[in-house]
Design a protein around this motif. Structure first.
Motif, PDB file in Angstrom:
ATOM      1  N   ARG A 126     -47.055-103.960 -40.360  1.00  0.00           N
ATOM      2  CA  ARG A 126     -47.099-102.794 -41.263  1.00  0.00           C
ATOM      3  C   ARG A 126     -48.496-102.606 -41.843  1.00  0.00           C
ATOM      4  O   ARG A 126     -48.950-101.467 -42.030  1.00  0.00           O
ATOM      5  N   GLN A 127     -49.169-103.700 -42.128  1.00  0.00           N
ATOM      6  CA  GLN A 127     -50.485-103.624 -42.750  1.00  0.00           C
ATOM      7  C   GLN A 127     -51.590-103.328 -41.725  1.00  0.00           C
ATOM      8  O   GLN A 127     -52.566-102.650 -42.043  1.00  0.00           O
ATOM      9  N   TYR A 128     -51.409-103.832 -40.489  1.00  0.00           N
ATOM     10  CA  TYR A 128     -52.421-103.647 -39.441  1.00  0.00           C
ATOM     11  C   TYR A 128     -51.745-103.134 -38.170  1.00  0.00           C
ATOM     12  O   TYR A 128     -51.554-103.882 -37.201  1.00  0.00           O
ATOM     13  N   PRO A 129     -51.373-101.851 -38.151  1.00  0.00           N
ATOM     14  CA  PRO A 129     -50.611-101.318 -37.009  1.00  0.00           C
ATOM     15  C   PRO A 129     -51.375-101.308 -35.696  1.00  0.00           C
ATOM     16  O   PRO A 129     -50.763-101.196 -34.628  1.00  0.00           O
ATOM     17  N   ASP A 130     -52.693-101.417 -35.728  1.00  0.00           N
ATOM     18  CA  ASP A 130     -53.486-101.396 -34.497  1.00  0.00           C
ATOM     19  C   ASP A 130     -53.722-102.785 -33.922  1.00  0.00           C
ATOM     20  O   ASP A 130     -54.453-102.944 -32.936  1.00  0.00           O
ATOM     21  N   ILE A 131     -53.120-103.808 -34.535  1.00  0.00           N
ATOM     22  CA  ILE A 131     -53.241-105.168 -34.021  1.00  0.00           C
ATOM     23  C   ILE A 131     -51.892-105.583 -33.442  1.00  0.00           C
ATOM     24  O   ILE A 131     -50.895-105.659 -34.155  1.00  0.00           O
ATOM     25  N   GLY A 132     -51.858-105.807 -32.138  1.00  0.00           N
ATOM     26  CA  GLY A 132     -50.629-106.273 -31.502  1.00  0.00           C
ATOM     27  C   GLY A 132     -50.466-107.777 -31.699  1.00  0.00           C
ATOM     28  O   GLY A 132     -51.446-108.509 -31.786  1.00  0.00           O
ATOM     29  N   VAL A 133     -49.222-108.221 -31.790  1.00  0.00           N
ATOM     30  CA  VAL A 133     -48.937-109.647 -31.986  1.00  0.00           C
ATOM     31  C   VAL A 133     -48.065-110.143 -30.838  1.00  0.00           C
ATOM     32  O   VAL A 133     -47.066-109.512 -30.493  1.00  0.00           O
ATOM     33  N   GLU A 134     -48.460-111.260 -30.242  1.00  0.00           N
ATOM     34  CA  GLU A 134     -47.684-111.903 -29.184  1.00  0.00           C
ATOM     35  C   GLU A 134     -47.237-113.273 -29.679  1.00  0.00           C
ATOM     36  O   GLU A 134     -48.060-114.065 -30.158  1.00  0.00           O
TER      37      GLU A 134
END
Length: 297
Positions: A119-127
């Protein structure tokens, strides 16, 4: 057109002349001399093998070929501007991918943090990669991820480990077990003949429990090894025996188990956020670290 002879400076000069409709005005805008601008336009026309500009009164107007090139310049410059912004965002840690490897027990801890991070960093994907301690440690040794979640972090010169959440270990039993019914704390010595369900050797939970037993000279007479926290919790509920599990596993389950009031429990513990000092993704790692250390979950 000899594309290999094109460069951004030639395109920038041409674009500026078209927009200013004047070589002299473009020269002032680009802080170049008029002869330099004229020379670069001639060079660009040689590269394109076409006349790109024509004089109409006091204005320089693009030819049909020049109009096509001007539109291409706009597309190229716009894409390069977007690319520059993207690279800047990546460099600052506002865009990219964060890879997190965690031990099984932490699967109840990390998803809420990831949801808040998204929510805070929508342009960072998490795997996310989830496994036992052995596989997670192997991923750390292979430098496969950015962040690793351990209750017992590895120890080497490249480790950066910070505690961010308590991970206490509780002794549990079926709800109808005699030890659960006692009003007073039960001596653990009274439990050594009970069947215990244990994680595999090398598991952090097993390491802590084994160390605690050894420190008190205690030995369990009946143990069954199960390589799954979920399976252990279900088996305890089914009456197969007692077990020591992270309170996070107990709190997130609906199985009928109860904490045993016994000396020394719960065993203290912490979750650690681990990264490597040589990571190339330090800015994004720092953003997740700050969030984890300040989150009130």
């Amino acid at each position: 057109m000899q594309l290999r002879q094109l460069n951004f400076r030639l395109l920038e000069v041409f674009q500026q002349v078209v927009e200013e409709k004047s070589i002299s005005a473009a020269a002032r805008k680009l802080h170049l001399t008029q002869p330099t601008i004229s020379a670069q336009i001639r060079r660009l026309e040689d590269v394109c093998a076409a006349e790109l500009l024509q004089q109409e009164g006091r204005q320089m107007i693009p030819t049909l070929a020049g109009e096509h090139l001007y539109r291409a310049c706009g597309d190229i410059m716009r894409r390069m501007h977007e690319c520059t912004q993207a690279i800047s965002a990546i460099r600052e840690g506002d865009r990219g991918t964060l890879k997190i490897s965690l031990v099984n027990t932490a699967q109840y801890v990390i998803p809420p943090l990831v949801a808040k991070f998204n929510r805070q960093y929508p342009d960072i994907g998490v795997e996310l990669s989830i496994g036992n301690r052995s596989s997670t440690l192997q991923r750390y040794n292979n430098n496969a991820d950015d962040i690793y979640i351990f209750s017992h972090p590895p120890s080497d010169s490249m480790v950066k480990a910070e505690p961010f959440m308590a991970n206490r270990l509780q002794l549990i039993a079926p709800v109808n077990h005699w030890a659960v019914q006692q009003c007073e704390p039960v001596s653990f010595q009274q439990l050594v003949d009970e069947p215990f369900l244990m994680r595999e050797p090398g598991s952090a939970t097993r390491m802590v429990f084994d160390t605690w037993l050894a420190g008190r000279g205690l030995y369990l007479n009946h143990t069954t090894q199960i390589e799954s926290n979920e399976a252990i919790r279900i088996s305890v509920a089914a009456g197969m025996g007692l077990a020591v599990l992270s309170e996070h596993i107990i709190d997130h389950g609906s199985d009928a188990v109860a904490r045993v009031n016994t000396e020394g429990f719960p065993l203290p513990g912490q979750w650690y956020m681990v990264s490597r000092n040589d990571s190339s993704n330090a800015n994004i790692i720092d953003k997740f670290r700050v969030l984890a250390l300040t989150a009130n979950l």
